[in-house]
Write a protein that holds these residues in place. Structure first.
Motif, PDB file in Angstrom:
ATOM      1  N   LEU A 283       8.919 -37.580  32.596  1.00  0.00           N
ATOM      2  CA  LEU A 283       9.396 -38.953  32.698  1.00  0.00           C
ATOM      3  C   LEU A 283       8.714 -39.853  31.675  1.00  0.00           C
ATOM      4  CD1 LEU A 283      11.218 -40.912  34.181  1.00  0.00           C
ATOM      5  CD2 LEU A 283       9.404 -41.240  35.885  1.00  0.00           C
ATOM      6  N   THR A 393      20.516 -51.999  37.733  1.00  0.00           N
ATOM      7  CA  THR A 393      19.518 -51.196  38.436  1.00  0.00           C
ATOM      8  C   THR A 393      19.128 -51.915  39.713  1.00  0.00           C
ATOM      9  OG1 THR A 393      18.644 -50.316  36.368  1.00  0.00           O
ATOM     10  CG2 THR A 393      17.244 -50.117  38.304  1.00  0.00           C
ATOM     11  N   VAL A 425      15.920 -47.468  42.243  1.00  0.00           N
ATOM     12  CA  VAL A 425      14.514 -47.091  42.184  1.00  0.00           C
ATOM     13  C   VAL A 425      13.862 -47.528  43.491  1.00  0.00           C
ATOM     14  CG1 VAL A 425      12.385 -47.225  40.858  1.00  0.00           C
ATOM     15  CG2 VAL A 425      14.584 -47.521  39.697  1.00  0.00           C
ATOM     16  N   GLN A 435       4.926 -43.794  38.666  1.00  0.00           N
ATOM     17  CA  GLN A 435       6.263 -43.205  38.757  1.00  0.00           C
ATOM     18  C   GLN A 435       7.332 -44.280  38.894  1.00  0.00           C
ATOM     19  OE1 GLN A 435       6.589 -39.947  38.478  1.00  0.00           O
ATOM     20  NE2 GLN A 435       8.697 -39.529  39.067  1.00  0.00           N
ATOM     21  N   THR A 439      10.156 -44.994  35.963  1.00  0.00           N
ATOM     22  CA  THR A 439      11.564 -44.822  36.316  1.00  0.00           C
ATOM     23  C   THR A 439      12.357 -46.093  36.039  1.00  0.00           C
ATOM     24  OG1 THR A 439      10.931 -43.273  38.067  1.00  0.00           O
ATOM     25  CG2 THR A 439      13.160 -44.160  38.147  1.00  0.00           C
ATOM     26  N   LEU A 442      12.839 -46.673  32.276  1.00  0.00           N
ATOM     27  CA  LEU A 442      13.766 -45.732  31.647  1.00  0.00           C
ATOM     28  C   LEU A 442      15.150 -46.346  31.486  1.00  0.00           C
ATOM     29  CD1 LEU A 442      14.112 -42.811  30.592  1.00  0.00           C
ATOM     30  CD2 LEU A 442      14.760 -42.163  32.913  1.00  0.00           C
ATOM     31  N   TYR A 443      15.523 -47.268  32.373  1.00  0.00           N
ATOM     32  CA  TYR A 443      16.868 -47.849  32.351  1.00  0.00           C
ATOM     33  C   TYR A 443      16.878 -49.277  31.798  1.00  0.00           C
ATOM     34  CZ  TYR A 443      17.750 -43.829  35.282  1.00  0.00           C
ATOM     35  OH  TYR A 443      17.848 -42.545  35.753  1.00  0.00           O
TER      36      TYR A 443
END
Length: 468
Positions: A283, A393, A425, A435, A439, A442-443
């Motif tokens: 990741l 998101t 998420v 984490q 995550t 990432l978007y």
């Protein structure tokens, strides 16, 4: 009294007829299906290429499938529902859109009907040509026949054929017949003991199903499907051959055995190592790659990287944790927007702000939807937000409802299917959870670098706006 009795009798007759029609429709996608396993999307029985009907009679078209998210029907490339002048066929909802039907077919119903079966990743398209006659044709009209097939010894064999033969109500001594026969080497036809006659729509369609379990060498050869009606019959030939097997070298020598063993050990070790490295660093590497090589979204007319939408109960988390971390730690240009309590107003309330933002992040918690943490409420909230920005998101402050037993709406969607399409998420309650932040990043757009002076000025302006 007599009039009341006649009305009751008429209602009873109509109810029985409707029940028979419903049973015929409902059973079509349940009987004589493939022996399928797993949950992947596929057709569960043969889908006819052509269908036939008699003017004024009942007619149904079927796309029997499993593992799908939605089924869309089109007639001559026009999506359902159709105007009555184009087609009188309607969806049968109890079949979950697998069937369309009409009680009385008309010549206007003839045409090409296409079913599109979809899940989240794939889709199948199949077209059925419907012809409408004033009376049953003299010869059976073929709707489906299996193609020549290859099968391995020990596997199962399935052959199917069907034809429209019409009703024989006016001929009490006449009957239709359908069967599969094996053609011997001398040309003799022997009716196969595994054949099963099938019919539908009050035996207007007659077919034969051949199911042989655990094929042997004697199974291979030529077969013929025979469909008969009084005075006429059709014959369709199918060849069944043995599937060729690839010959491999015999692993009899010690050196070859050792080679195979160590090759397998190496492959397993590589797979395990790759999996461990990916779980540990995958990741983080994906985020770094995105920030390093992603196209910077500078010249798109937007001045906000991330618009964070929230409701009053989540204000503390948004303004004291989420927004400062994205701005100060990861250098994103952020704006926040407090949503009204009424979910139906979210989309119009956010519309203008969303147009100026590259990404939309929404914070959802049970409190933000007034404690109604259920599929219908969450579906409405996600649908409102998702309509504003394709790159949306959702930060979930609680676990989504599970084991929901929902019925698909008119769009073929449920909360579960919509939730799977949306990036979400889960907030764990730990501010320094790497984490979660990886995550989320990432978007988001590739990392934007701002000077400390510009960042401080932006935060100061936002603080002044909030005070006002």
């Amino acid at each position: 009294m007599a009039r009341t009795f006649l009305l009751l009798l008429l209602k009873l007759v109509i109810s029985v007829c409707l029940l028979n029609v419903v049973a015929a429709i409902d059973d079509e996608c349940k009987h004589n299906t493939f022996n399928v396993t797993g949950n992947h999307m596929q057709f569960i029985k043969e889908v006819a290429n052509a269908e036939f009907a008699i003017n004024g009679m009942f007619k149904g078209l079927h796309c029997c499938a499993k593992g799908y998210r939605s089924i869309e029907w089109l007639k001559d490339n026009q999506p359902y529902p159709w105007q009555s002048a184009s087609s009188g066929l309607i969806l049968y909802p109890e079949s979950v859109n697998q069937t369309i039907y009409t009680q009385r077919v008309t010549p206007e119903d003839a045409g090409n009907y296409t079913c599109i079966v979809r899940n989240d990743t794939d889709y199948y398209v199949h077209t059925i040509t419907l012809k409408v006659y004033d009376k049953a044709p003299d010869e059976p009209q073929l709707t489906y026949v299996s193609e020549d097939t290859e099968v391995s010894v020990g596997h199962d064999l399935r052959l199917f054929c069907e034809a429209f033969v019409g009703a024989l109500d006016h001929l009490p001594d006449a009957y239709n017949d359908a069967y599969w026969a094996r053609i011997l080497s001398n040309g003799t036809e022997v009716r196969d003991k595994h054949t099963q006659k099938v019919s539908r729509e009050d035996e207007q369609c007659a077919g034969a199903l051949l199911n042989i379990q655990e094929v042997t060498a004697d199974t291979f050869g030529r077969y013929v499907c025979v469909i008969k009606k009084p005075g006429k019959d059709i014959r369709q030939y199918v060849r069944v051959t043995e599937r060729a097997c690839v010959e491999y070298l015999s692993p009899s020598s010690t050196s070859f055995t050792h080679l195979v063993f160590w090759a397998l050990v190496t492959i397993v070790m590589l797979c395990v190592t790759s999996f461990v490295l990916y779980k540990r660093f995958g990741l983080k590497l994906r985020v770094k790659f995105k920030d390093r090589f992603g196209n910077l979204e500078h010249n798109d007319g937007k001045n906000v990287d991330v618009l964070i939408a929230y409701t009053a109960p989540d204000k503390t988390f948004t303004l004291e944790t989420l927004l400062p971390t994205l701005e100060r730690t990861f250098n994103y240009a952020c704006e926040s927007h407090e949503l009204p309590r009424n979910i139906s107003l979210w989309a119009p309330d956010l519309l203008e702000a969303a147009k100026k933002s590259r990404r939309l992040v929404a914070v959802l918690s049970p409190e933000s939807v007034q404690g109604q943490w259920d599929p219908p409420t969450l579906y409405e909230a996600l649908k409102q937000l998702n309509s504003l920005n394709a790159q949306f998101t959702c930060v979930m402050m609680a676990d989504a409802p599970k084991n929901t037993n929902e019925t698909k709406n008119d769009l073929g969607e449920t909360f579960v299917s919509l939730f799977k399409q949306i990036v979400h998420v889960q907030w764990t309650g730990v501010e320094h959870n790497e984490q979660f932040w990886l995550t989320l990043r990432l978007y988001l757009p590739p990392k934007q670098v701002y000077s400390d002076e510009a960042s401080n000025a932006k935060r100061l302006n936002r603080t002044e706006d909030e005070l006002v």
